[in-house]
Write a protein that holds these residues in place. Structure first.
Motif, PDB file in Angstrom:
ATOM      1  N   UNK A  93       0.792  -1.239   0.000  1.00  0.00           N
ATOM      2  CA  UNK A  93       0.000   0.000   0.000  1.00  0.00           C
ATOM      3  C   UNK A  93       0.813   1.272   0.000  1.00  0.00           C
ATOM      4  N   UNK A  94       2.030   1.235   0.565  1.00  0.00           N
ATOM      5  CA  UNK A  94       2.824   2.456   0.586  1.00  0.00           C
ATOM      6  C   UNK A  94       3.364   2.790  -0.796  1.00  0.00           C
ATOM      7  N   UNK A  95       3.533   1.788  -1.662  1.00  0.00           N
ATOM      8  CA  UNK A  95       4.110   2.013  -2.990  1.00  0.00           C
ATOM      9  C   UNK A  95       3.084   2.572  -3.956  1.00  0.00           C
ATOM     10  N   UNK A  96       1.862   2.061  -3.924  1.00  0.00           N
ATOM     11  CA  UNK A  96       0.857   2.503  -4.901  1.00  0.00           C
ATOM     12  C   UNK A  96      -0.532   2.254  -4.350  1.00  0.00           C
ATOM     13  N   UNK A  97      -1.478   3.041  -4.831  1.00  0.00           N
ATOM     14  CA  UNK A  97      -2.892   2.882  -4.522  1.00  0.00           C
ATOM     15  C   UNK A  97      -3.616   2.497  -5.805  1.00  0.00           C
ATOM     16  N   UNK A  98      -4.602   1.631  -5.690  1.00  0.00           N
ATOM     17  CA  UNK A  98      -5.262   1.092  -6.876  1.00  0.00           C
ATOM     18  C   UNK A  98      -5.937   2.183  -7.699  1.00  0.00           C
ATOM     19  N   UNK A  99      -6.371   3.268  -7.060  1.00  0.00           N
ATOM     20  CA  UNK A  99      -7.067   4.324  -7.786  1.00  0.00           C
ATOM     21  C   UNK A  99      -6.117   5.212  -8.592  1.00  0.00           C
ATOM     22  N   UNK A 100      -4.864   5.318  -8.148  1.00  0.00           N
ATOM     23  CA  UNK A 100      -3.916   6.218  -8.811  1.00  0.00           C
ATOM     24  C   UNK A 100      -2.701   5.502  -9.366  1.00  0.00           C
ATOM     25  N   UNK A 119      14.609   3.877 -12.400  1.00  0.00           N
ATOM     26  CA  UNK A 119      13.590   4.880 -12.066  1.00  0.00           C
ATOM     27  C   UNK A 119      12.735   4.386 -10.904  1.00  0.00           C
ATOM     28  N   UNK A 120      12.327   3.118 -10.962  1.00  0.00           N
ATOM     29  CA  UNK A 120      11.525   2.531  -9.888  1.00  0.00           C
ATOM     30  C   UNK A 120      12.294   2.546  -8.568  1.00  0.00           C
ATOM     31  N   UNK A 121      13.566   2.201  -8.607  1.00  0.00           N
ATOM     32  CA  UNK A 121      14.387   2.182  -7.403  1.00  0.00           C
ATOM     33  C   UNK A 121      14.562   3.595  -6.835  1.00  0.00           C
ATOM     34  N   UNK A 122      14.743   4.571  -7.705  1.00  0.00           N
ATOM     35  CA  UNK A 122      14.876   5.959  -7.250  1.00  0.00           C
ATOM     36  C   UNK A 122      13.600   6.435  -6.577  1.00  0.00           C
ATOM     37  N   UNK A 123      12.455   6.050  -7.112  1.00  0.00           N
ATOM     38  CA  UNK A 123      11.170   6.413  -6.513  1.00  0.00           C
ATOM     39  C   UNK A 123      11.032   5.818  -5.116  1.00  0.00           C
ATOM     40  N   UNK A 124      11.367   4.533  -4.957  1.00  0.00           N
ATOM     41  CA  UNK A 124      11.227   3.894  -3.655  1.00  0.00           C
ATOM     42  C   UNK A 124      12.222   4.463  -2.640  1.00  0.00           C
ATOM     43  N   UNK A 125      13.426   4.794  -3.081  1.00  0.00           N
ATOM     44  CA  UNK A 125      14.393   5.391  -2.160  1.00  0.00           C
ATOM     45  C   UNK A 125      13.930   6.773  -1.711  1.00  0.00           C
ATOM     46  N   UNK A 126      13.342   7.534  -2.623  1.00  0.00           N
ATOM     47  CA  UNK A 126      12.786   8.836  -2.248  1.00  0.00           C
ATOM     48  C   UNK A 126      11.615   8.662  -1.288  1.00  0.00           C
ATOM     49  N   UNK A 127      10.794   7.662  -1.526  1.00  0.00           N
ATOM     50  CA  UNK A 127       9.664   7.388  -0.641  1.00  0.00           C
ATOM     51  C   UNK A 127      10.142   7.004   0.754  1.00  0.00           C
TER      52      UNK A 127
END
Length: 700
Positions: free
Chosen positions: A166-173, A193-201
């Motif tokens: 749930x922290x990575x993505x929501x089904x609506x968005x 890109x995916x790894x950079x997003x998760x590290x920023x998160x």
């Protein structure tokens, strides 16, 4: 037989609760590839069990990783799959993908119970490998799309795997998130890109975990269930200015899941002023212009207005160019406000209310992570915030209705004993996955006897082989949005500049109506007595025989038949461009003069309307006694005629009277009568008007 099946299921569900992350780390203990290719994981973890013949090599490797994460064999996973899922999910055409989803959801359900899983590089690689395997689950489809020799992921795989965390993505968005992450790489997502997003998160999560300090708590006086989401204005070069009236103060702005707090000062802050976002107080939150001494110069502020404050408050976010800071704070404030509005509308309590707010909070975390990692901001339809999406998307109320129906399945007082580990178990209640995620990340404290993140659980929005109702609604609205955007693009193409040009376009478009009006004028003027006479006789006959009531329905039916004929006979033809003769071009000064003339004409029309209203007021209050008496007599006679005569005779009388005024036999008499009416109207005085200047207390 039932006893044996039960024992088999219990044996298959023997999952260690605390060793999931240790097992995950042990799998990836070998040296991984450092070139950014996510495939390094699956190559370094050979399975001791024989591979499944119906799975691709990559899917087999991912299933092996899932089994080791769970601490059970792949055969035990297959037994669980056979026992827990219905037969319709085991068909040959979908068996491989459904089995892969089952194993992935099981493994992720255990992995995300660890507090620092986002910081684990192996976890990030495993989730990406799951997406790759989802696209090529079976032996017949063992071809992975690559870009620059790196494996990439498509939107459907991302939408099926990412919401399981749930922290990575929501089904609506989730689809909007994929579009943002792939905005610079086309329709495929790279691991880097995916790894950079998760590290920023993960950085955002750490910031929120450490945001609450003794000084903050004493200044803000937070409630027990209040969570700090973001803070701005702590850097002297990037202050937040609060404008009230003509005064402005720098300070620190804090957003929680219930309110906005502003603390005036620099370095040392005064007691915070609270602006509520949760209660129903007719709040208005919108972008606004601000400037020194109340001047409206800079479009960099958010206005907050409610019944709890005397006058609006403007929160300005100064920056050299653009207004991205303001737009970000506007979006996240609206998200919290709309989340509370949603919970009030559907009367949510307990865990249901907490889950709705948790969805909004996680959405803000994702939005902030993307903004800080890739320097992007959400547009109208591409927002990463669930409740803002429902507000801006055409038909977004359907998202809220579907979400409310899902949240009502959450027990308001669910305890630990109700948590189930099966991703497709038939249960009475679904789980508050977003709330449990915040508990696991130690953002929300876990109370004794309530939900906690120490058990394996599955997200509300993912289910093996099935589409979540929210996902179906969002997909349909996305198609509708695409049509709306395409239509809007055609609108933008046909917009023209200049008042005279727009008037020329309007004149050509209204040509059929203008031409019809001109012909009626010629009939009324009796230039051709024969045509006018025939028109009067024909229309009078229609009114007398009550056929006139079918005139308007006949026009509607005729238009419908014309459109249907065009639909089925011209369906393969393109609509030709509407050709319009452009008026002579004018320079800027000439266009300003044209605009001034148009404004003068509009002002003259408004003045004429005011004079009519003021003279009518004078008649009603008998300022001109003789005119008032005459008008009263006329009104009484007119009312009597309307009350006595049937409607069709009244319509016939009005039509014949108005249409025969200019015929040769009546023209002189009619002109004399109209002149007497105008003379009578001119002699009526207008009611007096007094203009009073407002008492501007602010300027004083």
């Amino acid at each position: 037989m039932e006893k044996e099946k039960k024992e088999k299921k219990e044996k298959a569900e023997t999952v260690p609760k605390n060793d999931g992350m240790w097992l995950l780390k042990s799998i990836f203990s070998k040296k991984s590839n450092t070139d950014g290719d996510a495939d390094s994981n699956v190559k370094s973890s050979p399975d001791q069990n024989p591979p499944f013949p119906f799975l691709s090599a990559h899917a087999n490797a991912v299933v092996s990783l899932c089994s080791k994460t769970l601490g059970i064999s792949t055969n035990a996973l297959q037994e669980q799959f056979d026992l827990e899922l219905p037969d319709n999910l085991k068909q040959p055409d979908s068996h491989a993908r459904n089995f892969l989803e089952f194993c992935s959801y099981k493994a992720l359900g255990l992995a995300i119970t660890q507090p620092n899983y986002l910081n684990d590089k192996e976890f990030r690689r495993l989730t990406f490998d799951m997406m790759i395997a989802w696209e090529v689950p079976g032996v017949a489809s063992d071809q992975i799309d690559k870009v620059d020799d790196k494996k990439t992921v498509g939107p459907e795989a991302f939408a099926r795997i990412a919401p399981a965390c749930p922290v990575i993505a929501d089904i609506t968005t989730v689809h909007n998130l994929f579009d943002v992450l792939t905005s610079s790489s086309g329709p495929r997502l790279h691991f880097l890109v995916y790894d950079k997003y998760l590290r920023s998160l993960e950085k955002i999560i750490k910031f929120v975990q450490n945001a609450v300090g003794p000084q903050v708590i004493s200044n803000l006086s937070l409630a027990e269930d209040e969570i700090i989401i973001d803070i701005d204005g702590t850097v002297p070069t990037q202050p937040v200015l609060q404008h009230i009236g003509m005064s402005a103060w720098p300070g620190r702005l804090t957003l929680t899941n219930h309110a906005l707090y502003f603390e005036s000062g620099v370095g040392l802050y005064d007691k915070a002023v609270r602006y509520d976002l949760a209660k129903e107080m007719k709040q208005v939150i919108k972008p606004e212009l601000t400037g020194p001494l109340g001047a409206r110069l800079f479009d960099k502020a958010v206005m907050y207005k409610s019944t709890s404050i005397a006058e609006p408050v403007y929160l300005e976010f100064p920056e050299f160019k653009g207004s991205s800071r303001r737009d970000y704070w506007l979006d996240i404030c609206l998200e919290i406000h709309r989340a509370h509005k949603f919970t009030r509308k559907y009367n949510m309590k307990g865990n249901q209310l907490s889950e709705a707010l948790a969805r909004a909070i996680l959405g803000i975390f994702r939005f902030r992570a993307v903004r800080e990692a890739f320097r992007v901001s959400s547009s109208n339809y591409k927002t990463l915030l669930c409740f803002n999406l429902a507000e801006s998307l055409p038909g977004g109320d359907m998202i809220m209705q579907t979400l409310s129906s899902r949240l009502t399945l959450i027990s308001p007082t669910a305890g630990q004993q109700e948590i189930l580990s099966s991703p497709n178990a038939n249960r009475k209640h679904v789980l508050p996955a977003a709330l449990m995620t915040l508990i696991t990340l130690k953002i929300v404290p876990s109370k004794e006897g309530e939900l906690n993140g120490e058990a394996t659980y599955q997200g509300v929005d993912v289910c093996v082989g099935e589409s979540n109702p929210l996902e179906a609604v969002v997909k349909q609205l996305k198609l509708d949005t695409g049509m709306a955007e395409a239509a809007q693009a055609t609108v933008d193409q046909v917009k023209v500049e200049g008042i005279d040009t727009n008037l020329a376009v309007m004149k050509e478009l209204l040509f059929p109506l203008i031409e019809t009006y001109n012909r009626l004028q010629r009939l009324i003027s009796w230039d051709d007595p024969f045509k006018s006479t025939m028109f009067v006789l024909f229309t009078s006959y229609l009114i007398y025989t009550d056929w006139i009531k079918y005139a308007l329905p006949s026009i509607f039916v005729f238009l419908a038949l014309v459109m249907l004929w065009r639909r089925y006979t011209w369906n393969k033809r393109q609509l030709g461009a509407f050709k319009i003769v452009a008026p002579p071009s004018k320079n800027a000064v000439e266009q300003l003069l044209t605009l001034q003339e148009a404004i003068t004409q509009a002002e003259s029309l408004i003045q004429s309307g005011n004079i009519i209203l003021l003279k009518t007021r004078a008649l009603l209050y008998a300022v001109a006694p003789q005119a008032t008496v005459k008008l009263s007599i006329v009104l009484v006679l007119t009312g009597t005629v309307i009350a006595v005569l049937p409607l069709k005779y009244l319509m016939l009388l009005v039509f014949v009277e108005s249409f025969t005024m200019n015929m040769p036999l009546r023209k002189e008499t009619s002109e004399r009568g109209l002149r007497r009416i105008r003379e009578w109207w001119v002699r009526i005085p207008a009611a007096p008007v007094e203009l009073v200047k407002p008492d501007d207390k602010k300027r004083k």
